[in-house]
Design a protein around this motif. Structure first.
Motif, mmCIF file in Angstrom:
data_model
loop_
_atom_site.group_PDB
_atom_site.id
_atom_site.type_symbol
_atom_site.label_atom_id
_atom_site.label_comp_id
_atom_site.label_asym_id
_atom_site.label_seq_id
_atom_site.Cartn_x
_atom_site.Cartn_y
_atom_site.Cartn_z
ATOM 1 N N LYS B 202 0.838 -1.204 0.000
ATOM 2 C CA LYS B 202 0.000 0.000 0.000
ATOM 3 C C LYS B 202 0.868 1.247 0.000
ATOM 4 C CE LYS B 202 -3.997 0.205 2.295
ATOM 5 N NZ LYS B 202 -4.980 0.355 3.381
ATOM 6 N N CYS B 203 0.550 2.170 -0.926
ATOM 7 C CA CYS B 203 1.301 3.424 -1.034
ATOM 8 C C CYS B 203 1.074 4.276 0.214
ATOM 9 C CB CYS B 203 0.872 4.185 -2.280
ATOM 10 S SG CYS B 203 1.574 5.845 -2.378
ATOM 11 N N SER B 204 2.167 4.816 0.771
ATOM 12 C CA SER B 204 2.059 5.611 1.998
ATOM 13 C C SER B 204 1.388 6.957 1.731
ATOM 14 C CB SER B 204 3.456 5.846 2.587
ATOM 15 O OG SER B 204 4.283 6.479 1.626
ATOM 16 N N LYS B 205 1.313 7.362 0.460
ATOM 17 C CA LYS B 205 0.753 8.676 0.162
ATOM 18 C C LYS B 205 -0.680 8.566 -0.381
ATOM 19 C CE LYS B 205 1.895 12.884 -2.355
ATOM 20 N NZ LYS B 205 2.721 13.376 -3.458
ATOM 21 N N CYS B 206 -0.858 7.858 -1.512
ATOM 22 C CA CYS B 206 -2.194 7.824 -2.121
ATOM 23 C C CYS B 206 -3.040 6.672 -1.573
ATOM 24 C CB CYS B 206 -2.104 7.756 -3.639
ATOM 25 S SG CYS B 206 -1.528 6.172 -4.289
ATOM 26 N N ARG B 207 -2.413 5.784 -0.794
ATOM 27 C CA ARG B 207 -3.087 4.678 -0.116
ATOM 28 C C ARG B 207 -3.641 3.636 -1.096
ATOM 29 N NH1 ARG B 207 -0.993 4.251 4.201
ATOM 30 N NH2 ARG B 207 -2.732 3.287 5.314
ATOM 31 N N VAL B 216 7.867 1.005 -4.279
ATOM 32 C CA VAL B 216 7.546 2.410 -4.502
ATOM 33 C C VAL B 216 6.317 2.501 -5.397
ATOM 34 C CG1 VAL B 216 8.379 4.546 -5.579
ATOM 35 C CG2 VAL B 216 9.949 3.149 -4.234
ATOM 36 N N CYS B 217 5.423 3.445 -5.098
ATOM 37 C CA CYS B 217 4.231 3.650 -5.908
ATOM 38 C C CYS B 217 4.617 4.272 -7.255
ATOM 39 C CB CYS B 217 3.255 4.565 -5.167
ATOM 40 S SG CYS B 217 1.827 5.051 -6.161
ATOM 41 N N ASP B 218 4.104 3.712 -8.343
ATOM 42 C CA ASP B 218 4.438 4.195 -9.684
ATOM 43 C C ASP B 218 3.853 5.572 -9.964
ATOM 44 O OD1 ASP B 218 3.788 1.120 -9.701
ATOM 45 O OD2 ASP B 218 5.371 1.436 -11.169
ATOM 46 N N SER B 219 2.783 5.943 -9.247
ATOM 47 C CA SER B 219 2.142 7.233 -9.494
ATOM 48 C C SER B 219 2.732 8.347 -8.634
ATOM 49 C CB SER B 219 0.637 7.142 -9.216
ATOM 50 O OG SER B 219 0.023 6.400 -10.236
ATOM 51 N N CYS B 220 2.931 8.071 -7.345
ATOM 52 C CA CYS B 220 3.387 9.115 -6.410
ATOM 53 C C CYS B 220 4.884 9.071 -6.179
ATOM 54 C CB CYS B 220 2.748 8.930 -5.040
ATOM 55 S SG CYS B 220 1.012 8.604 -5.074
ATOM 56 N N PHE B 221 5.517 7.951 -6.494
ATOM 57 C CA PHE B 221 6.920 7.698 -6.168
ATOM 58 C C PHE B 221 7.145 7.732 -4.651
ATOM 59 C CE2 PHE B 221 6.854 9.882 -10.361
ATOM 60 C CZ PHE B 221 7.063 8.748 -11.120
HETATM 61 ZN ZN ZN Z 1 0.725 6.404 -4.548
#
Ligand code: ZN
Lengths: 385, 314
Positions: B202-207, B216-221
């Motif tokens: 789970k992305c720590s930023k966009c969840r 690492v999230c591909d959208s938010c990095f």
């Molecule tokens: Zn994200």
């Protein structure tokens, strides 16, 4: 600002299977034609970019080693670029950058694939993550058909609209001496043809081809010294994206939109449909051409079916798309993007012969690699900017 | 549980799930070109052919000179004898560069029949012809051995009665790979194999939940710092009905190729929708349709542990 131009082009006689030449011999044939077109010899070439599809296609790794000998290019700088169906454009971009960076003045790009030698869809499946999807992949076809199906509902890219692309491009191929598939079809025949991966049917699919294309590039005074009719590159870009990023619908190709935006800004394009006289778009299946109309801004999102039905992209329309017949006439994957670029260069310099668009001054070439995530765009014109 | 914790789990399981073996077996039909095609075709006649390029004579015959790129001006027949310029030996045998008499470029081939220690740079050698030639392989010339009584002759220009070139050579490339699972795939597939549990990160930023899991999230990095369970049900994002047959296919067509977003995930998974008629699939298994995983009896720790997906009929 350095302006790079295409000063010579060459293509092989493409065929389903060329048993008369090796892979290196095939590539050489296009190079000889390009050198003759430019009035140059290999001695005049500073650097070579070899562009070809995945090594799996022909079972030869580092094919540039073979090509150097067949081209008489020993001891010259040589690099290989590979990016699926967009390989040729990626190779041309590498050449443009070599010239702009000052490391070479005259660069030869040679792109080829000899697809008759290996099992195509199985080899394309090796592009997929071995843990995530490769075992269920159907080359690029399953994927392409799946997203066409998704676009049908949301964007109205119907089977009829795609069939019109097949009809148009196969009709255009009839006048292209380099095309090896010459057979006119009707919308009804396309719709009734055998499904391979529905909605993709066999007449939505281009041939599997052996073929090569070569292009020679030079800048400014060098270009003008070689030919009175350089085809100036007003902008070229090649963009990639993450393979499996979150919330990605893939209804539109974002890399294509980004590449087009960058190139249009560079080339001063604000109304692509009006400002281009010709377009050469790499369409591995008919549905792709519809998607590109929207990605390149020829029409609004969801407007592609209406545009193809209007006839405006036929030879008689205001923006002929794929006067060469596109991939429907021949589709050597590694070469196919460079063929699109060469064809636009031929069009804007009046050298396209029987499939010439009268008075074409400016055109766009588009191609992509991987299955959806690498896209390139180039704007080419008769006028130096 | 945070990713740091489960990385430990993955590492311990790495003992038995270190890598996934994969083999690619790919059949080819290669085209040698004119000159090499004739060279190979003439081996059954026990004739060794070179190509002439100005002052150069190249064996095996080539379409183009590597020095100039110029096409060959003609063929020559050369004596099947020469001199060893270099060699190397391993457990499988000896390979050497042999400069055939009258030629300018050495020929790489097997060196056979030499007593240990008897081979030297400069040793004279003669062709050994295969006893069971196939007509389409360079191994119709089995290699080069001690010269014995074999004599030599000057290259003969434009030999008569050349064979037609071999147009196609069948070849199979078999490649063995070991793909490392790493911590993320290792943990995911451990859960799949043992507990039929599917987990993303789970992305720590966009969840949003990334499946397969990644750092690492591909959208938010932004870092994806937690594990999140994902259901074995989902929605078809895109689908097509496969009719073609091809090498390595897992299931007999027709079947449905589907890109599925599992409930709780934000990324796609590629799989098959089974047990649905090809015609009905066009609408029933269309984008938006709901599906459920049908687990296989196999426990391999891969996507193949899902036999296929089935439609959830409502
Ligand atoms: Zn994200």
């Amino acid at each position: 600002m350095t302006q790079v131009a295409i000063v010579g082009t060459g293509q092989t006689v493409h065929a389903r299977r060329r048993t008369d030449v090796s892979q290196a011999g095939l590539a050489r044939e296009a190079v000889v034609e390009a050198l003759n077109d430019a009035g140059l010899t290999m001695d005049d070439i500073d650097s070579i970019v070899v562009a070809s599809g995945p090594a799996m296609f022909g079972s030869v790794n580092q094919p540039e080693k073979w090509l150097v000998d067949a081209l008489g290019a020993r001891y010259k700088p040589v690099v290989r670029v590979t990016s699926g169906g967009g390989t040729g454009l990626a190779g041309a971009l590498a050449a443009v950058n070599q010239i702009k960076g000052g490391s070479a003045r005259r660069v030869l790009v040679v792109a080829y694939d000899k697809l008759s030698e290996g099992p195509l869809q199985a080899n394309i499946s090796t592009l997929y993550d071995p843990f995530w999807g490769r075992e269920f992949a159907v080359g690029i076809m399953g994927f392409s058909a799946a997203y066409w199906h998704a676009r049908m509902k949301r964007l109205g890219h119907t089977e009829e609209a795609a069939a019109m692309v097949s009809v148009k491009n196969r009709h255009n191929s009839m006048l292209n001496p380099k095309a090896h598939v010459k057979r006119e079809v009707t919308v009804e025949e396309v719709l009734a043809s055998r499904p391979l991966c529905w909605p993709i049917k066999i007449l939505d699919v281009p041939p599997i081809s052996d073929g090569a294309c070569a292009v020679i590039l030079a800048a400014d005074a060098d270009a003008e010294a070689i030919t009175p009719t350089p085809a100036w590159i007003h902008g070229i870009s090649y963009v990639g994206e993450a393979d499996n990023a979150p919330d990605r619908s893939m209804l539109q190709s974002e890399p294509l939109q980004i590449a087009a935006m960058k190139v249009y800004k560079e080339a001063g394009i604000t109304n692509p449909f009006r400002q281009f006289d010709v377009a050469e778009l790499q369409e591995p299946y008919t549905c792709f051409e519809l998607s590109y109309y929207e990605g390149l801004g020829f029409c609004p999102e969801g407007g592609a079916a209406e545009l193809i039905a209007s006839g405006e992209t036929t030879m008689e329309g205001s923006l002929p798309v794929n006067p060469s017949g596109g991939c429907m006439g021949a589709n050597p994957i590694g070469a196919t993007a460079l063929i699109r670029l060469a064809e636009v260069a031929m069009q804007v310099t009046g050298k396209a012969g029987a499939h010439q668009v009268k008075g074409a001054q400016r055109g766009v070439a588009q191609a992509g690699g991987g299955w959806a995530n690498l896209r390139g765009v180039a704007v080419v014109g008769a006028e130096k900017r | 549980m945070t990713l740091t914790d489960t990385t430990e789990v993955a590492r311990s399981s790495a003992e038995n799930m270190h890598y996934m073996p994969a083999q690619l077996t790919i059949p080819y039909t290669l085209t040698p070109g004119q000159a090499t095609g004739i060279f190979i075709a003439e081996l059954v006649n026990k004739r060794l052919l070179g190509s002439r390029h100005g002052d150069e004579i190249i064996v095996p015959a080539q379409d183009f000179s590597g020095s100039t790129g110029e096409p060959a001006s003609g063929f020559v027949e050369v004596a099947p004898v020469g001199e060893v310029q270099a060699f190397t030996t391993n457990a499988k045998g000896t390979l050497g560069l042999v400069l055939i008499d009258g030629t300018t470029t050495p020929f790489l081939h097997k060196l056979v029949g030499f007593e240990p220690g008897s081979l030297e740079i400069g040793t004279r050698v003669a062709a050994i012809w295969s006893e069971s030639p196939t007509g389409n392989s360079v191994l119709d010339l089995a290699g080069f051995g001690p010269i014995g009584e074999a004599g030599t002759f000057e290259p003969k220009s434009d030999p008569e009665g050349l064979a037609e070139p071999i147009e196609q050579i069948d070849y199979t490339m078999t490649l063995d790979f070991k793909h490392a699972y790493g911590a993320y795939y290792g943990t995911l597939f451990d859960g799949v194999e043992t507990g039929r549990r599917i987990r993303g990160s789970k992305c720590s930023k966009c969840r949003r939940v990334l499946l397969p899991p990644r750092a690492v999230c591909d959208s938010c990095f932004a870092p994806a710092t937690e594990w999140a369970d994902v259901a074995d049900t989902g929605t078809i994002q895109a689908s097509s009905v496969v009719h073609i047959e091809f090498l390595g296919q897992r299931k007999q067509p027709p079947y449905v190729y589907a890109e599925i977003v599992l409930d709780g995930a934000s990324t796609r998974l590629i799989h098959i929708v089974g047990d649905v008629d090809a015609e009905r699939a066009k609408t029933a298994a269309a984008p938006g349709a709901r599906v459920r995983a049908v687990w296989s009896d196999q426990h391999t720790g891969s996507l193949g542990d899902i036999e296929h997906f089935e439609l959830i009929e409502e």
